[in-house]
Each structure stands twice: as C-alpha cells, then as structure tokens.
Design a protein around this motif. Structure first.
Motif, PDB file in Angstrom:
ATOM      1  N   ARG A  25     -48.510 -28.135   3.004  1.00  0.00           N
ATOM      2  CA  ARG A  25     -48.703 -26.717   2.845  1.00  0.00           C
ATOM      3  C   ARG A  25     -47.104 -26.188   2.529  1.00  0.00           C
ATOM      4  N   GLU A  26     -46.153 -26.779   2.908  1.00  0.00           N
ATOM      5  CA  GLU A  26     -44.976 -26.307   2.616  1.00  0.00           C
ATOM      6  C   GLU A  26     -44.506 -26.369   1.221  1.00  0.00           C
ATOM      7  N   ALA A  44     -43.850 -23.553  -1.467  1.00  0.00           N
ATOM      8  CA  ALA A  44     -42.537 -23.561  -2.241  1.00  0.00           C
ATOM      9  C   ALA A  44     -43.071 -23.575  -4.186  1.00  0.00           C
ATOM     10  N   SER A  45     -44.112 -24.443  -4.542  1.00  0.00           N
ATOM     11  CA  SER A  45     -44.588 -24.430  -5.723  1.00  0.00           C
ATOM     12  C   SER A  45     -45.116 -22.966  -6.198  1.00  0.00           C
ATOM     13  N   ALA A  46     -45.680 -22.207  -5.231  1.00  0.00           N
ATOM     14  CA  ALA A  46     -46.184 -20.889  -5.561  1.00  0.00           C
ATOM     15  C   ALA A  46     -45.154 -20.176  -5.531  1.00  0.00           C
ATOM     16  N   GLN A  47     -44.128 -20.322  -4.870  1.00  0.00           N
ATOM     17  CA  GLN A  47     -42.960 -19.323  -4.890  1.00  0.00           C
ATOM     18  C   GLN A  47     -42.223 -19.478  -6.105  1.00  0.00           C
ATOM     19  N   ASP A  48     -41.971 -20.785  -6.558  1.00  0.00           N
ATOM     20  CA  ASP A  48     -41.509 -20.947  -7.603  1.00  0.00           C
ATOM     21  C   ASP A  48     -42.002 -20.545  -8.970  1.00  0.00           C
ATOM     22  N   ALA A  49     -43.553 -20.769  -8.869  1.00  0.00           N
ATOM     23  CA  ALA A  49     -44.349 -20.279 -10.041  1.00  0.00           C
ATOM     24  C   ALA A  49     -43.971 -18.693 -10.207  1.00  0.00           C
TER      25      ALA A  49
END
Length: 615
Positions: A599-600, A604-609
C-alpha cells in the motif's frame, strides 16, 4: 603443469560460464525486475528477511561452500587431477549452477516455498512427505560428517602423560577460540547493522575491525579440548544457530564468513602466483592415474569421481539452502542470478584451488588416505589445503603462525557455516513433515494438538535432529563421506526433476535439465548400491564390531534408496502427464506487513505519477 596456468584458465572458463550461460538461462526463464519478492511481501522477522544482494550472496555462498569443494576434490584425485578439474568446470557451469539457480528461481516464483512444498504443488502430497523424510535423513548425514571434520580440526594433541602438546595444538586451539567468539561477534554485528543501518563501506569496515579483534584475542587465549569436548561445544552452538531467527545470528555470521572466504581465495591465488614466480608451483600429482588398476581394486571412475567431488561441481544440499533460506532473503529478482548461479561458480573456483594446491603439495607431503596422495603418514584433505595456502601466504610475507591460524580458521569455517545451515534445514524439514497443508507451518501450529504440537516445536525438532546427527558422527567422516556423496547427488537429481516439472507446468523451457537428471539418477543409484554392498560385506566380516558404523550406514543407505526411487518415480510420472503451461506462477501471498508495505509503495508511486502529470 604450472599451477598458475590452471588457475587462470579455470577462472576464465567459470567467468565465461556465468556471463554467458548463466545470463542466457535467466533471460530464457524470465526475471521480473519490478516484482515484489517474497522476502519483501512476507517479511516476518524470523525467516523472511530482505537483504542486499551481497548479504544474500554471502548467506548462499557461506552455506553451500562447506567441506565438499576441498574434501571431495582432493579425495577424487585418486583418478588424477585432470578428470577432477574437468568435472568441476563442466559440472559447475552446466549442472551445479543451473541446479542452484533453478531451485532459487522456482522458490521465489512460488512465495518462497521450500523444495518440499514445491514438490507437493507440482508432484503431490505423498511426494512431499517422502521427500521431507529423505531430506531429514540427508541432513543428519551432513551434520555427522561436518561436525566430525570441525571437531577434528580443533581438537588438541596430548602427549604420553596426558598433557596438552601446545605446539601441535596451538593452531586448532586458536581457531576454536575464534570460532566461539565468532558466534557472539556475529550477533553483535547484526544488531549494530540494524541499529545504525550500516551498509557498504561502513559495514565492511566494522567487519574488518571485528575480525582483527577476534584474531588478536584468539591467538592470545587458545582453547584446548579433546575431540569430544569440541563435540559438546559445537552441539550447543548448533542448537541455537538452528532455532534462532535468521537475521539474529545466521545472516550476520554468513556475511562475516564470506569476507573471510574471499580473503582466503585471494591469498590462495596470490600464493600460487608467488610460488609460481619462484618455480615452486609445479603440479607434481599425476595428471591421469591408472584407471584400470584402480578399477581392479574396486574404485571405479564411474560413479566414484562424480559422487566424491560433490559440492565442487553439483550438490543437492544447495537446493535446500536455495529454497529454505536464500529465497526468503532475495530483495530483487535480479539478485537471483548472482546469488544462485554466481555463488556456485565461486564455489567451483574454490574446488579448482583445492586441486591445484593438492597437486603442488603432492611431491613433499605424506598424505595417506586421500586418494592418489597415499604414500606415507596420513594427512586429511583439510590439512593439505590449509598447509598449501599457508605456504603460499608465507611466500609473499605473511607470518607463518598467523598464516597457519588463519587457514585453520578458514577450513573449519567452511564446514561450520554449512553445518549450521544444515541443522536449520533439518529442523525445518522435520517440522514440515507434520504440517497438514502446503502453507507456512506457523499458520497451523495454533490448531495442532498432542504429539504433533510437541514434535513441531522448534526446540524439540532441533534437538531430535542434532541428536541423531551427533550419534552418527562417532563413526568418523571417512566412513560417512561415500554415503553423503551418493545421497547428496541423488537429492540433486530429484531437485532437477522437480525443476523440469516446474518448467513444463509454467510454460518455460526445461530441456537444459534433462541430461543432468538422467546422469545423476544413474550415477547416484549405482553408488548407493555399491555402498550397500560394502556395508553388508563389512557386517559379514566383522559382525557386531561394526554395528555402530556399517550397520547404521546400511540402514541409512537402504532408506535413502527406497525413498529416492519412490520420489523419482512420482516426479517422472508427473513430468510425462502434466500439460505444458497448466500451472502459472503462484499468486502473491500477502502477510499483513506485506500488504501495508505494498500500500505504501502504491501510494508513493501514485504521488510520483501525480507530480509528473502536474509538471
């Protein structure tokens, strides 16, 4: 032949095997660099513990590089050094490294399952239980052989009055002290690494400081004990090493041991080159012995050469390390090639060094009892290896006493770091035998009752495994080694069959496994039959006098043959009946910690995207 030439040619061949065949194999089967490995998904603080590539390599290498590449290769030199060298190179690249990497790969692709659990998934529950029984019996044999070697290396020499001969016992006593310190230092090293998150240069610097301190203390305070005294000390060590969480003792100890092994390899190579420059590196042992004369005495090239060399070319024991412990430490799938294939290639190079050192020492060492090197007072393969490298170290300026102590410590560590891995695997095999499903035993233990709850207890399973191993150890490793070699290669054959089924079921190509499977099964069953006949003849000749040695070995040989035949039959039957691509790789098995971790990472990946889209 000059030893330098052999070392250089062998190094080039093994490096080419890793860079060429190893990388080709990884590409053929497929490595997902983005996948989240079982060690990361299922981290539990006990068995699943993600580690850096070098730490995982250290665990694999130090666990598999035991007595085999030294003892096996030197013993097999009864046939000449050339046949042994060829088998180490060919077997290491196309048999052993493929076997180790394949077992590690299949386990990682199946949530870190052990080889027994893989057999249940692809072969069936009966095959799993029989294999676990075989595996447990095999680990008992390994414990017996390696414990006897270590205790024999450390034991003190006593004079006629019963007093310790300190001059003759100093190297072993010092190595014994360092080994005792090693246990506590490894625990402290692991704690410091976790507490201060050390890595890279800082981690290496701490390891070097601890090594220097251990050797300084050990050389000032040697411990002099009899062989049976060391049996007791080793038993206590193995009890805790097999039962404690892997990152507490085993993982940091393996890192420290690997550093020491790498230093040993460097010293060996430098020593051979310096001796060669001085005209002292000529391999005086026979290149090829009189094969027909040896056959007339009952020592046949096939299968004796191939079961004696064992770990230097192929070892079934490595599959237990790959699937029971190493697969649970792989942080990235790309680490599997250096850890699985690479560690075996380096071990084969250790086998090459053993061959060269023994061949150089042949002209001036009395070495009865070690194959072709048999014209005088007995010397063990370990003593030949350690004295040969110590001589090379002295040639480039290392103090003789320090060189002898260092090499005594190294050769004992070769066996000791393998036997603690074996003890852990034996304990796990015994526990898994009583598991009701194919999942982690820890998930079931709360529902177990009565005898099952007792025998699956970690400490009970450890004590039972060690007790039988130490009972067999009293027969001495010379009596156990042929049985170890045959059962070890048989385990390798069963692993190869399982991998062939895995490849077929998952739609991967497995043709590179077929020749090793046929060869290993023919070789090992021939050797086990010969061992059985030898034990029967010994019992007939001596009767009750050899019940404790030949009698016990006969029981083990028969059990191993019967179990091996049944498991091999079930594996082959499934191989010919399974449909290609019928069982895809296992879906991820998440622990709560694993879910949270994913989940973390997803957040983090979604935030970067999102940040990239805004930009």
């Amino acid at each position: 032949m000059n030893g330098i030439v052999v070392v250089v040619v062998a190094a080039v061949v093994l490096a080419a095997g890793y860079l060429g065949y190893g990388r080709w194999l990884a590409a053929k089967w497929g490595v997902d660099r983005e996948a989240i490995t079982p060690a990361r998904r299922m981290e539990d603080g006990k068995n699943f513990s993600p580690a850096s590539c070098f730490t995982a390599f250290s665990h694999q290498f130090s666990s598999i590089c035991g007595a085999g590449p030294v003892t096996g290769t030197i013993a097999a030199m009864m046939f000449g050094w050339l046949p042994v060298l060829l088998w180490v190179l060919v077997g290491g690249i196309f048999f052993g490294a493929v076997h180790d990497f394949g077992a590690l790969y299949a386990s990682v692709k199946n949530n870190g399952k052990s080889l027994a659990q893989l057999i249940e998934k692809y072969i069936g529950r009966t095959g799993r239980r029989l294999f676990l029984l075989f595996s447990w019996l095999f680990t008992i044999i390994v414990i017996a052989a390696f414990v006897d070697m270590v205790a024999g290396t450390f034991q003190a020499t006593f004079d006629a009055s019963g007093a310790v001969d300190t001059a003759a016992s100093y190297a072993g006593g010092t190595a014994g002290t360092i080994s005792i310190l090693f246990t506590f230092v490894a625990i402290a090293f692991g704690w410091l690494n976790r507490r201060f998150q050390l890595s890279g240069v800082r981690e290496l610097a701490l390891a070097v400081v601890l090594f220097v301190a251990m050797f300084a203390v050990g050389m000032q305070f040697p411990v002099y004990l009899s062989k049976f005294g060391w049996f007791a000390v080793i038993a206590v060590y193995l009890l805790f090493a097999a039962a404690m969480p892997i990152q507490t003792l085993k993982q940091p100890r393996d890192y420290l041991t690997s550093i020491m092994m790498i230093v040993m390899i460097v010293c060996a190579v430098l020593g051979i080159f310096v001796l060669g420059a001085n005209g002292q590196a000529t391999m005086t042992a026979p290149m090829v012995a009189d094969i027909s004369a040896l056959a007339a005495k009952g020592s046949y090239l096939f299968p004796l050469l191939f079961v004696s060399v064992a770990c230097g070319a192929l070892s079934g024991f490595h599959s237990l390390v790959s699937t029971n412990t190493s697969s649970k430490q792989i942080e990235k799938e790309s680490d599997m090639l250096p850890v699985g294939y690479g560690a075996m290639v380096v071990e084969s190079f250790v086998g090459v060094l053993a061959i060269v050192v023994a061949a150089i020492m042949f002209s001036d060492l009395n070495t009865a009892g070690t194959g072709a090197l048999n014209n005088g007072v007995a010397a063990t393969p370990f003593s030949i290896f350690s004295q040969g490298i110590a001589r090379g170290m002295m040639a480039f300026g290392i103090d003789g006493t320090l060189a002898t102590v260092f090499m005594t410590m190294c050769v004992s560590a070769l066996a000791l770091t393998s036997v603690d891995a074996v003890a852990r695997i034996g304990r796990l095999s015994f526990q898994e035998f009583f598991a009701r499903s194919n999942d982690a035993l820890e998930d079931e233990q709360a529902s177990l009752t009565g005898v099952e709850k007792v025998v699956t207890n970690t400490w009970v399973a450890t004590v039972l495994t060690l007790a039988l191993g130490f009972a067999l150890a009293f027969g001495g490793y010379n009596n156990i080694w042929p049985l170890f070699g045959a059962s070890n290669q048989l385990l390798g054959g069963m692993t190869m069959i399982t991998l062939a089924v895995f490849c077929k079921c998952t739609g991967r190509r497995g043709w590179m496994l077929y020749v090793p499977v046929v060869f290993l099964l023919c070789c090992t069953f021939t050797s086990l039959v010969q061992s059985t006949i030898g034990c029967v003849n010994a019992l007939a000749a001596s009767g009750a006098a050899v019940i404790a040695t030949s009698g016990l070995q006969l029981v083990f040989a028969i059990l191993l043959m019967v179990l091996g035949v049944i498991v091999a039959y079930n594996c082959l039957k499934e191989f010919f009946t399974k449909e290609a691509g019928s069982m895809p790789d296992e879906e991820p098995e998440w622990t709560e910690m694993g879910r949270e971790h994913v989940r973390e990472q997803a957040a983090a990946s979604a935030q970067d995207a999102g940040s990239e889209n805004v930009a």
